[in-house]
Structure formats: structure tokens, C-alpha cells
Design a protein around this motif. Structure first.
Motif, PDB file in Angstrom:
ATOM      1  N   UNK A 122       7.716  -2.055   1.947  1.00 57.34           N
ATOM      2  CA  UNK A 122       7.567  -0.615   2.305  1.00 57.34           C
ATOM      3  C   UNK A 122       6.593  -0.487   1.274  1.00 57.34           C
ATOM      4  N   UNK A 123       6.601  -1.202   0.460  1.00 59.19           N
ATOM      5  CA  UNK A 123       5.462  -1.301  -1.096  1.00 59.19           C
ATOM      6  C   UNK A 123       4.184  -1.803  -1.144  1.00 59.19           C
TER       7      UNK A 123
ATOM      8  N   UNK B 187       0.888  -7.814   8.301  1.00 56.21           N
ATOM      9  CA  UNK B 187       1.799  -7.327   8.761  1.00 56.21           C
ATOM     10  C   UNK B 187       3.109  -7.671   8.452  1.00 56.21           C
ATOM     11  N   UNK B 188       2.985  -6.996   6.653  1.00 63.41           N
ATOM     12  CA  UNK B 188       4.411  -6.906   6.844  1.00 63.41           C
ATOM     13  C   UNK B 188       5.485  -6.079   6.856  1.00 63.41           C
ATOM     14  N   UNK B 189       4.886  -4.720   7.728  1.00 65.19           N
ATOM     15  CA  UNK B 189       6.518  -3.302   7.891  1.00 65.19           C
ATOM     16  C   UNK B 189       6.732  -4.792   8.969  1.00 65.19           C
TER      17      UNK B 189
ATOM     18  N   UNK C  93       9.807   2.325  10.171  1.00 60.03           N
ATOM     19  CA  UNK C  93      10.638   2.758   9.701  1.00 60.03           C
ATOM     20  C   UNK C  93      10.232   3.138   8.214  1.00 60.03           C
ATOM     21  N   UNK C  94       9.879   1.576   7.988  1.00 56.72           N
ATOM     22  CA  UNK C  94       8.885   1.034   6.858  1.00 56.72           C
ATOM     23  C   UNK C  94       7.996   2.588   6.630  1.00 56.72           C
TER      24      UNK C  94
ATOM     25  N   UNK D 205       5.625   8.921  -0.528  1.00 57.81           N
ATOM     26  CA  UNK D 205       4.254   9.003  -1.343  1.00 57.81           C
ATOM     27  C   UNK D 205       4.197   7.781  -1.812  1.00 57.81           C
ATOM     28  N   UNK D 206       4.349   5.612  -1.921  1.00 59.06           N
ATOM     29  CA  UNK D 206       3.405   4.775  -1.759  1.00 59.06           C
ATOM     30  C   UNK D 206       2.055   4.181  -1.253  1.00 59.06           C
ATOM     31  N   UNK D 207       1.706   5.259  -1.445  1.00 59.85           N
ATOM     32  CA  UNK D 207       0.185   4.730  -1.795  1.00 59.85           C
ATOM     33  C   UNK D 207      -0.456   4.218  -3.234  1.00 59.85           C
TER      34      UNK D 207
END
Length: 268
Positions: free
Chosen positions: A95-96, A159-161, A257-258, A266-268
Motif C-alpha cells: 500500500x505504500x 496496478x500495485x493495489x 482494502x489497500x 495517511x501514506x500520501x
């Protein structure tokens, strides 16, 4: 390739990656780092250097894997920021996003990967995406490392999620299928060891038909199905269970969910 590699976080996935590199005959020095010293003893037996100092390990390495929980990534990147300037930093945290990783290690060469537990037996599928400052030569190094774990593809980060849901979590879903086949074998009288082995090997063999022979799953299904036979009877029963929509819903929810985890942390 003999770059020095540090793996920060020697848990399940960290251990899988370290052992894959060792089994793959990686020539460079590998250092395993974890705050729980007891996790490191097994690595010393296979020639891996160990320690508990993230900064020291990062300073001595050319390539640094960061394999910690998503909520811990920022702290680790800040801690090793000085030691990773100009170096490849490979994040395995689900998710990061790259933007977050680059923000907290702005002078590093950031790579985001999503492997799965197949790395434990050098059979992982690993998707990866790179920061804009990663060179072609450095991508070749990344591919060399990831191919020791199985197979890999460079993908667009968008596409990672979805790949986290499909392949990252995939061994969990397939384990349910193997378990179901095993119980079905027990139901019809097979010994437990034969039921389990036949179920697992059948999954493996089917996957190899798809990958090695480039066969479409539908064709494989048709190849095993004869009029009035056992396979079509079983397929009829399986289709009644709505397994396809159930799997689709599962992947959709895991993908969502990711994004939810990313928003919550708050991974932005």
C-alpha cells in the motif's frame, strides 16, 4: 553482480527473500537486520551477516530492502536517510506508494515491489515499479535479484493495489483451494497424505501448463472434460457454488482494502 545487500526486517517475507538470494547463489554480501535478535541466528548458519543497527547496515550496503509494516516505513526511511543517498532502496511494504517513499528518502533510488510467499521456494511472482531516478542499469540489477525469488514484471504503479490482491495475497486463496481438494479426497476415501500431495501437485501442474506452455485456462479445462464423464460432472457442481463471483468479489474487496489502509495511515 556482487553488490552488498541489506535486508531491514527479517520476518516472514524478509526471511524468504534472504533465503532465495542464498539459494540462488547470490555472490554479494547479504546482511539481515532485525530488532528481534533471536530471528537472526538461522541466517548466520547460511553465511548471512546479521545485526540490529539499521544505519550501519544501510551504510555498508549498496542495495537496501526495507521490509517493515506500512506504518513503520516512514520511521525507518528517516532513520537511514543519510546512509541511503544515491543507493537503491527497495520497499516491500504493501500500500505504500512511491511518492511517499521518495518524500522520506529523497536522495535514494526508490523501488516498490510486491512479492508473495512463493519466494520461500524461489517461485514468487513479484511486481515492481521504480522511481524516476532509477537507471536502466539499476533496473537490470533489480530484475536479477527478483528473478532469484521467482519471476518478476515491471508494472505501472496504478496496478500495485490490484496485484497485491491477486498475487501478493494469492497464496492464501490457493491454500484454501488445496485444503478443499484435500478434504474432498478424504471424503471419498483417500489417505490424508495422498489427498494433500495429489491436490498440491495438481495445482502446481496446472499452473505450469498455463505458464510453460502458454495455455489458456479454459482450454486446459476443455482438455480434461469429456462428454458424460467425471470432470464435467464435477465442474457442474463447482459452478453451482458460484466460485467465480466469490473470487472476483474477494479480489475487489482486497484491492479496496489497500486504498483504505493507505488512507488510514495517511501514506500520501
Amino acid at each position: 553482480m556482487n553488490d552488498k545487500v541489506a535486508v531491514i526486517g527479517a520476518g516472514m517475507m524478509g526471511s524468504a527473500i534472504i533465503k532465495s538470494l542464498v539459494k540462488g547463489g547470490y555472490k554479494g554480501q547479504i546482511t539481515a537486520v532485525d530488532i528481534q535478535i533471536q530471528k537472526l541466528a538461522e541466517f548466520e548458519k547460511i553465511g548471512v551477516k546479521t545485526g540490529s543497527d539499521n544505519c550501519k547496515a544501510a551504510e555498508e550496503a549498496d542495495i537496501v530492502f526495507v521490509i517493515v509494516k506500512p506504518g513503520d516505513v516512514e520511521a525507518v526511511l528517516r532513520e537511514i536517510n543519510k546512509e541511503t543517498r544515491g543507493k537503491l532502496v527497495i520497499s516491500v511494504a504493501a500500500t505504500v506508494p512511491l511518492m511517499f517513499l521518495c518524500k522520506h528518502a529523497p536522495e535514494a533510488k526508490i523501488v516498490r515491489i510486491m512479492p508473495n510467499l512463493g519466494a520461500m521456494v524461489q517461485a514468487a511472482y513479484t511486481a515492481y515499479c521504480c522511481g524516476s531516478n532509477v537507471t536502466v542499469e539499476e533496473k537490470q540489477k533489480i530484475q536479477t535479484l527478483l528473478n532469484m525469488m521467482g519471476v518478476c514484471d515491471e508494472v505501472d504503479e496504478k496496478y500495485m493495489d490490484a496485484l497485491t490482491a491477486v498475487s501478493g495475497s494469492g497464496p492464501g486463496y490457493i491454500s484454501i483451494i488445496i485444503e478443499a481438494l484435500t478434504y474432498a479426497g478424504l471424503k471419498v476415501g483417500l489417505p490424508r497424505n495422498i489427498a494433500l500431495k495429489s491436490a498440491a501437485q495438481t495445482i502446481l501442474g496446472t499452473a505450469k501448463l498455463v505458464i510453460d506452455l502458454n495455455e489458456d485456462p479454459t482450454k486446459i479445462k476443455d482438455m480434461t472434460t469429456t462428454p458424460g464423464g467425471t470432470t464435467i460432472e464435477a465442474i457442474y457442481q463447482i459452478e453451482q457454488s458460484q466460485i467465480r463471483p466469490a473470487m472476483i468479489r474477494a479480489i475487489e474487496e482486497a484491492t479496496k482494502k489497500s486504498a483504505q489502509i493507505r488512507e488510514k495511515l495517511n501514506l500520501t
